[in-house]
Design a protein around this motif. Structure first.
Motif, PDB file in Angstrom:
ATOM      1  N   ALA A   6       0.821  -1.204   0.000  1.00  0.00           N
ATOM      2  CA  ALA A   6       0.000   0.000   0.000  1.00  0.00           C
ATOM      3  C   ALA A   6       0.857   1.258   0.000  1.00  0.00           C
ATOM      4  N   PHE A   7       1.970   1.233   0.739  1.00  0.00           N
ATOM      5  CA  PHE A   7       2.900   2.359   0.778  1.00  0.00           C
ATOM      6  C   PHE A   7       3.503   2.589  -0.611  1.00  0.00           C
ATOM      7  N   PHE A   8       3.831   1.510  -1.309  1.00  0.00           N
ATOM      8  CA  PHE A   8       4.372   1.572  -2.664  1.00  0.00           C
ATOM      9  C   PHE A   8       3.408   2.321  -3.590  1.00  0.00           C
ATOM     10  N   ALA A   9       2.123   2.160  -3.365  1.00  0.00           N
ATOM     11  CA  ALA A   9       1.131   2.805  -4.224  1.00  0.00           C
ATOM     12  C   ALA A   9       1.202   4.325  -4.169  1.00  0.00           C
ATOM     13  N   THR A  10       1.909   4.876  -3.170  1.00  0.00           N
ATOM     14  CA  THR A  10       2.004   6.332  -3.031  1.00  0.00           C
ATOM     15  C   THR A  10       3.300   6.894  -3.606  1.00  0.00           C
ATOM     16  N   LEU A  32      12.140   5.423   3.027  1.00  0.00           N
ATOM     17  CA  LEU A  32      11.393   4.227   3.424  1.00  0.00           C
ATOM     18  C   LEU A  32      10.367   3.836   2.366  1.00  0.00           C
ATOM     19  N   LYS A  33       9.863   4.806   1.595  1.00  0.00           N
ATOM     20  CA  LYS A  33       8.991   4.458   0.470  1.00  0.00           C
ATOM     21  C   LYS A  33       9.745   3.585  -0.530  1.00  0.00           C
ATOM     22  N   GLY A  34      10.996   3.953  -0.809  1.00  0.00           N
ATOM     23  CA  GLY A  34      11.798   3.137  -1.705  1.00  0.00           C
ATOM     24  C   GLY A  34      12.004   1.735  -1.165  1.00  0.00           C
ATOM     25  N   SER A  71      -0.735  -4.817 -10.353  1.00  0.00           N
ATOM     26  CA  SER A  71      -0.300  -4.649  -8.979  1.00  0.00           C
ATOM     27  C   SER A  71      -0.763  -3.309  -8.419  1.00  0.00           C
ATOM     28  N   ILE A  72       0.191  -2.489  -7.955  1.00  0.00           N
ATOM     29  CA  ILE A  72      -0.144  -1.239  -7.292  1.00  0.00           C
ATOM     30  C   ILE A  72      -0.346  -0.085  -8.273  1.00  0.00           C
TER      31      ILE A  72
END
Length: 558
Positions: free
Chosen positions: A69-73, A162-164, A342-343
């Protein structure tokens, strides 16, 4: 909205950034605000996941879902409001579950449960209107007036790094690789960021923790890719089209490419890679196994609107780097033959769930395809960990003989700023007795050039995708071991280009490993204030690029 997470950011102080009705990447203020709410909620879920681990409660679904979910941002990933609301609903449900499990475990042990602060206390009625109403309290620059730009900038350095890491965790997960300890560290750091730390020393230490975490995640991803696809072997890849029906696969997730190759066998469809997918040709279970993976079409992500518009087939976007498929400006749209996975998401574009790509195949068969072969032009890729280690003894001999004087790692993201011609010129002007290593889509600035070799060792070594930075690090460590010195004593210089959050994660990894004197460009991230850049320069020798001539002269004179 407020966003400064990528190089496209409007060049204003940290207090401003992209703060209008639409970001430079094309996301609307609504999408940006929904993403901020989702991120803040994820920090709250991680707060309970971190507490739960202290009473031996681990929820595998929470571990897997939050990085996804974080990756989606991330930049250029998901522009679909309804999908973001659905991510938030699922995150809220998981928070209730992990919180209940934590409280039950505490009760069973007779322990007074801890009460998380900040994001851990965030309550939300999950519908789009409620999320948008909550957006002001979740903006990533919250507290700016109280703590100042330097602290906000450090918080964002950590958050975006951290997103990476989250992206690489998700790439590893889809390849069957998960590690409970790595997920635990992810939750710990995410929870801490949700508490809005305001001490510079605390935040700098946290950024190094993120770097160490990402090194472990990249090792996990390397294991996943090599277990599934084998170790890359250097291979020449045709960069020009051949006649026939066609499917183009972009992004990073090699497993989707494998499914497409399996399902298109015998159907008269040629498959092409695009952007970060180029290194797929080097894997034995991909490029070496399927002859209808005929080549690479196009260049880096920022050119996709023209390149995709001219591609006469179906297009699959497997991960980040999506741009508006209805560009206008005289460019024909292609949303009707674009598919997301995926995302990834764009309103109105068909999103594929599961591993059945029959709709993509049907679209490719219905499209015109390429009418004729173009004259082939080749580039070489596949110098990942095993190939580099195999070549290391020969490289070491040439260094000892004085034939190889220096190594330049020109790696990172590509973009559309004119200043990025720096990397092309650097590659051209690098002395003939030096080697050039590259990774990620920044390679498209110069991978069509001829560099020759040094006594049989190619001067140009394409390590692979951005996540293959692990391979380059392993080579550096092997060289340092062979020469009985530290990595910083090697004739090795890193000249990196950044665009978005994966590059920030890799930069933090390099800094955490103690690698100094890195040059980065083409411009400084907007969230790094002058004070922060000065602090990073003092501690790590991190500096911005200047001119090609000056930087090469300074590097070789050191």
């Amino acid at each position: 909205m407020f966003c400064v997470q990528c190089e496209q950011t409007i060049r204003t102080p940290v207090s401003s950034g992209c703060s209008y009705s639409m970001g430079m990447c094309g996301k609307t203020a609504e999408i940006s605000d929904l993403q901020d709410v989702l991120v803040y909620l994820i920090q709250g879920v991680s707060a309970y996941a971190h507490l739960a681990r202290q009473v031996d409660v681990v929820d595998g679904e929470v571990d897997a879902y939050l990085p996804q979910a974080f990756f989606a941002t991330l930049t250029n990933v998901n522009f679909d409001a309804e999908r973001l609301v659905a991510y938030t609903e699922q995150a809220m449900a998981l928070r209730q579950r992990i919180k209940a499990a934590y409280l039950a475990a505490c009760a069973e042990r007779g322990i007074v449960p801890a009460e998380p602060v900040g994001a851990g206390q965030f309550e939300l009625s999950v519908d789009k209107a409620a999320m948008l109403a909550a957006a002001p309290q979740t903006m990533v620059n919250r507290g700016h007036a109280e703590v100042g730009e330097d602290i906000v900038g450090l918080r964002l350095l950590c958050l975006y790094g951290l997103k990476g890491v989250a992206a690489y965790l998700e790439h590893a997960r889809v390849l069957g690789q998960q590690d409970e300890k790595l997920y635990g560290e992810f939750h710990r750091i995410m929870a801490r960021l949700g508490e809005d730390p305001s001490e510079m020393g605390d935040l700098l230490a946290l950024s190094m923790d993120i770097g160490h975490l990402n090194f472990g995640v990249m090792a996990l991803l390397d294991l996943g890719e090599t277990n599934v696809f084998g170790h890359p072997v250097p291979v020449q890849v045709n960069m020009k089209p051949v006649a026939g029906k066609a499917i183009l696969v972009s992004g990073h997730d090699l497993i989707d490419l494998q499914h497409i190759l399996e399902q298109t066998q015998g159907k008269g469809i040629n498959v092409y890679t695009h952007g970060e997918m180029l290194p797929a040709h080097a894997y034995p279970e991909l490029g070496h196994k399927y002859p209808h993976l005929v080549g690479n079409y196009g260049t880096a992500w920022q050119n996709q609107q023209k390149e995709f518009a001219n591609f006469p087939g179906a297009i699959v976007m497997t991960s980040n780097c999506l741009i508006d498929p209805n560009p206008g400006r005289g460019i024909e749209g292609y949303a009707d033959r674009l598919f997301t996975r995926s995302i990834v998401g764009w309103p109105g574009v068909t999103h594929l769930i599961g591993d059945d790509f029959s709709t993509v195949i049907d679209k490719a068969l219905a499209c015109e395809g390429f009418k004729y072969d173009e004259i082939p032009h080749y580039t070489t890729t596949g110098f990942a960990r095993n190939a580099l280690m195999a070549a290391a003894p020969a490289v070491i001999d040439q260094v000892k003989a004085g034939n190889i004087k220096h190594f330049f790692l020109l790696g990172g993201c590509d973009g559309d700023k004119a200043e990025r011609n720096y990397y092309t010129e650097f590659a051209k002007q690098a002395p003939k007795d030096t080697l050039i290593l590259t990774l990620a889509c920044g390679k498209f600035k110069f991978n069509d050039l001829e560099f020759g070799d040094i006594n049989g060792i190619p001067r140009f070594l394409d390590v692979g995708q951005c996540n293959d930075a692990y391979s380059a690090i392993q080579l550096a460590l092997a060289l340092a071991d062979a020469f009985e010195c530290g990595v910083n004593d090697l004739p090795l210089s890193l000249v990196l280009s950044w665009f978005e959050q994966k590059a920030i994660a890799i930069l933090l990894t390099l800094l955490a490993l103690g690698i100094k004197d890195i040059r980065v460009g083409p411009t400084a991230p907007a969230f790094l204030t002058d004070n922060l850049i000065a602090a990073l320069n003092e501690q790590f020798g991190l500096r911005l690029i200047t001119t090609v001539e000056q930087d090469i002269a300074d590097i070789l004179a050191a």
